[in-house]
Scaffold this motif. Structure first.
Motif: not given
Length: 120
Positions: A69-74
């Motif tokens: 799973s790819i995700s971002g903490d922008y």
């Protein structure tokens, strides 16, 4: 140009999990699409997962669907790759990459990679 630093690799047993991080040197939200790639020994680099420049569309290689799973903490300019149910064939160096406008998937910038080893 953006600089990318991966971390989180290591040695894990089959069935285990790891979370890779990719820290960018500048803002990535609404600026760069981000991707993860990997290269196993003796093999070509292959696509793992990507997230688009607005962070609302993800894409996975077929063999990773349901496990990664790819995700971002922008707020932190960081992208993650959560890897579950790891298999020995997931052993590789994992690279983070940034895709600049016009977002053709050329991935203009690359990190140095983080090594993942999955033991059987």
């Amino acid at each position: 140009q953006v600089q990318l630093v991966e971390s989180g690799g290591g040695l894990v047993q089959a069935g285990g999990s790891l979370r890779l991080s990719c820290a960018a040197s500048e803002r990535i939200f609404r600026r760069y699409g981000m991707g993860w790639f990997r290269q196993a020994p003796g093999k070509e680099r292959e696509f793992v997962a990507s997230i688009n420049w607005t962070g609302d569309y993800t894409k996975y290689a077929d063999s990773m669907k349901g496990r990664f799973s790819i995700s971002g903490d922008y707020a932190k300019n960081t992208v993650f790759l959560q890897m579950n149910n790891l298999r020995p064939e997931d052993t590789a160096v994992y690279y983070c990459a940034a895709d600049a406008p016009p977002y053709k998937g050329d991935y203009d910038y690359w990190g140095q990679g983080t090594r993942v080893t999955v033991s059987s």
